[in-house]
Design an enzyme around this catalytic site. Structure first.
Site, PDB file in Angstrom:
ATOM      1  N   GLU A  85       0.886  -1.172   0.000  1.00 19.70           N
ATOM      2  CA  GLU A  85       0.000   0.000   0.000  1.00 19.70           C
ATOM      3  C   GLU A  85       0.914   1.208   0.000  1.00 19.70           C
ATOM      4  OE1 GLU A  85      -3.006  -0.478  -0.692  1.00 19.70           O
ATOM      5  OE2 GLU A  85      -2.941  -2.633  -0.335  1.00 19.70           O
ATOM      6  N   CYS A 114      -1.507   8.911   4.263  1.00 18.08           N
ATOM      7  CA  CYS A 114      -1.534   8.585   2.841  1.00 18.08           C
ATOM      8  C   CYS A 114      -2.856   9.043   2.234  1.00 18.08           C
ATOM      9  CB  CYS A 114      -1.349   7.099   2.648  1.00 18.08           C
ATOM     10  SG  CYS A 114      -2.396   6.169   3.751  1.00 18.08           S
TER      11      CYS A 114
END
Ligand code: NAD
Length: 541
Positions: free
Chosen positions: A293, A327
């Site tokens: 990720e 993020c």
């Protein structure tokens, strides 16, 4: 082996504590913070039952007070990496054979330890190591981590429960075997919960792990390791090592027993690792599972029908909490002309009300960014925006690294939808706004879709259901987590499984059964009760 079909406790999300003045949790975390801050912790590497102190150390200092040393950690070399791999593999046999309910009990116990006796510790450590406010530490290091542990145990049982049909006279069963080899976990600085979850989720499914945390999270990673140990995780199941990330990774990837990587971090690093795995592919005993990720350039787009105050709050919270170092943080915003001035005035008012400083002072909303490299990068982009003809700083823009790495929450207004800060992930408290003509709604949706290489999170604000439908369709592939009338941050385990596509990752959705499935290799067992004794089928006669 198990002598019952055990049901695990139903997972529920941990309640976020308030830390209001006078609360017991506030007092506990303040005392722990002070104790850590004035102490000096010596963090070894953990390989099997050994605490390795090499004497080759690096200091740990809080980003908001970078000259104040709170301890040191010991750096390893190639031999330690090889030892960690060997130790993990030696532990594999007993761990992979341990009944699942015993594994579950360890991680459920870890969740209760975080919820109770370790809560102040993990939060205070995260406040110091990563400069999180108490609220940001609580929702990450305490609540999200507890949720990962509890929900993953439940997801594990759902996976085990998934079994094939059996025709008459036979019995089909599937065993969800751990991977044959070891899993390598590489974790980022920004979430203590992710740091704990990447090794734990693989270990929960019966795997052994070599874990390399970020150099900027080791202070809180040590508390995670203490929790694993107190929860009863056998030595050698998760081995934690530090050192040059390239050396560690190259050594790990050259092992023929490398069976999978669980990575969270930046896109470039992940692509480089993937490339190295490809180069080594002929050496491996099994095809490695690759889960990563990675970065994001997360958007908010407001339709002319949106409520300006709601959009502004989405921007303020979505872009600036934890200094934009999520993020999922909103970093590019598209506002219609008719709404722009009002929305931006609200945002400016919010920013003017922010207090910035150490997380120890709980009235601060903004603290420091993680390290000097990040500070310098942000300062460079802010300086450029000051002089570029197609950009203007309309809020913030200041920075100072005298005591800590402080960057003011900054809003850049650009007339160029491809301006560098509309495309590049900065990972800091900087958001860029592009104002579009109201009638260019569809063209702007197209812009949102095509401006960035990433596809992690994004949000649309509108009160018009047609516009929401249009945005949902047009932006189908540019966010793995898509929000309607909400900020694009704050995914909750068990409710919004998290992950993005394109350059944002393999989208294996942390906090879901999908992720856990990556850490098993199913074995189908077919048993025939009365085996045939004649090869001839009836049609042959
Ligand atoms: P980073 O890529 O700098 O570091 C991540 C990890 O990789 C660290 O452990 C680091 O030591 C290691 N690393 C660095 N260079 C390496 C190399 N050449 N080879 C092997 N390992 C290496 O990222 P960071 O600054 O810790 O975290 C921020 C990044 O993580 C941002 O890009 C952010 O978007 C991303 N992130 C993504 C998610 C998500 O779920 N998509 C969640 C959190 C963070």
């Amino acid at each position: 082996m198990g002598k019952g079909f055990f049901q695990v406790p139903i997972a529920v999300n941990e309640t976020v504590k308030s830390y209001a003045p006078g609360s017991t949790e506030r007092e506990a975390v303040t005392n722990q913070y002070t104790s850590y801050y004035n102490g000096s912790v010596d963090v070894p590497m953990y390989i099997g039952n050994q605490e390795i102190r090499t004497g080759n150390t690096k200091n740990m200092a809080p980003p908001h007070d970078h000259q104040h040393v709170v301890g040191q950690y010991h750096i390893g070399d190639k031999t330690h990496v090889k030892d960690a791999i060997k130790t993990a593999l030696n532990s594999r046999k007993s761990w992979s054979q341990m009944p699942w309910e015993q594994r579950a009990a360890i991680f459920l116990k870890a969740a209760e330890l975080v919820a109770g006796p370790y809560r102040a510790k993990i939060n205070a450590a995260t406040m110091i190591a990563q400069s999180k406010t108490i609220h940001q530490a609580e929702i990450d290091a305490a609540c999200e981590y507890i949720d990962f542990l509890r929900f993953n145990v439940e997801f594990m049982t759902q996976i085990y429960d998934e079994q094939p049909d059996s025709a008459e006279g036979i019995w089909n069963r599937i065993e969800y075997r751990p991977l044959e080899g070891f899993v390598y976990a590489i974790t980022p600085f920004n979430f203590t919960a992710i740091a704990g979850n990447l090794p734990a989720s693989a270990a929960m499914m019966g795997n052994v792990v070599v874990w390399k945390p970020s150099d900027h999270q080791i202070f809180s990673a040590k508390v995670l390791m203490d929790i694993f140990k107190e929860a009863g995780l056998p030595d050698g199941v998760i081995n934690m090592i530090y050192g040059d990330p390239v050396m560690i990774t190259d050594t790990v990837l050259s092992s023929s027993d490398f069976a999978g990587i669980h990575f969270t971090g930046s896109t470039f690093v992940f692509k480089e690792i993937w490339k190295k795995i490809g180069e080594n592919i002929h050496n491996y005993k099994t095809y490695p599972k690759i889960v990563g990720e990675t970065g994001g350039k997360d958007f908010i787009i407001a339709h002319p029908s949106a409520n300006a105050k709601q959009v502004a709050t989405g921007i303020t919270r979505g872009a600036f909490e934890f200094q934009g170092q999520k993020c999922s943080a909103a970093s590019r915003v598209y506002l219609p002309k008719s709404l722009a001035e009002e929305t931006l005035n609200y945002v400016k008012e919010d920013i003017a009300s922010f207090k910035m400083g150490s997380p120890e002072d709980m009235s601060n909303f903004i603290t420091a960014v993680i390290h000097e490299g990040s500070f310098d990068k942000l300062a460079k982009y802010i300086d450029a925006a000051r002089v570029d003809s197609d950009a203007e700083i309309i809020a913030g823009g200041g920075y100072d690294k005298t005591k800590g790495y402080f960057v003011e929450p900054t809003v850049i207004l650009t007339s160029n939808p491809s301006y560098s800060t509309m495309c590049t992930e900065l990972f800091g408290p900087v958001v860029t706004v592009y104002v579009y003509n109201d009638e260019k709604w569809f063209e702007t949706l197209e812009l949102v879709d095509t401006t960035s290489e990433y596809a992690l999170t994004g949000a649309v604000f509108s009160t018009d259901r047609h516009a929401i439908t249009e945005a949902t369709k047009a932006l189908e592939n540019c966010a793995g987590n898509f929000y309607i009338n909400d900020k694009p941050t704050g995914a909750v385990v068990g409710q919004q499984p998290f992950g993005g596509a394109r350059a944002s990752g393999t989208n294996d959705k942390a906090g879901s059964a999908q992720n856990l499935l990556r850490w098993v290799s199913p074995r189908l067992i077919k048993e025939t009760f009365v085996s045939p004794e004649d090869y001839r089928y009836p049609f042959l006669s």
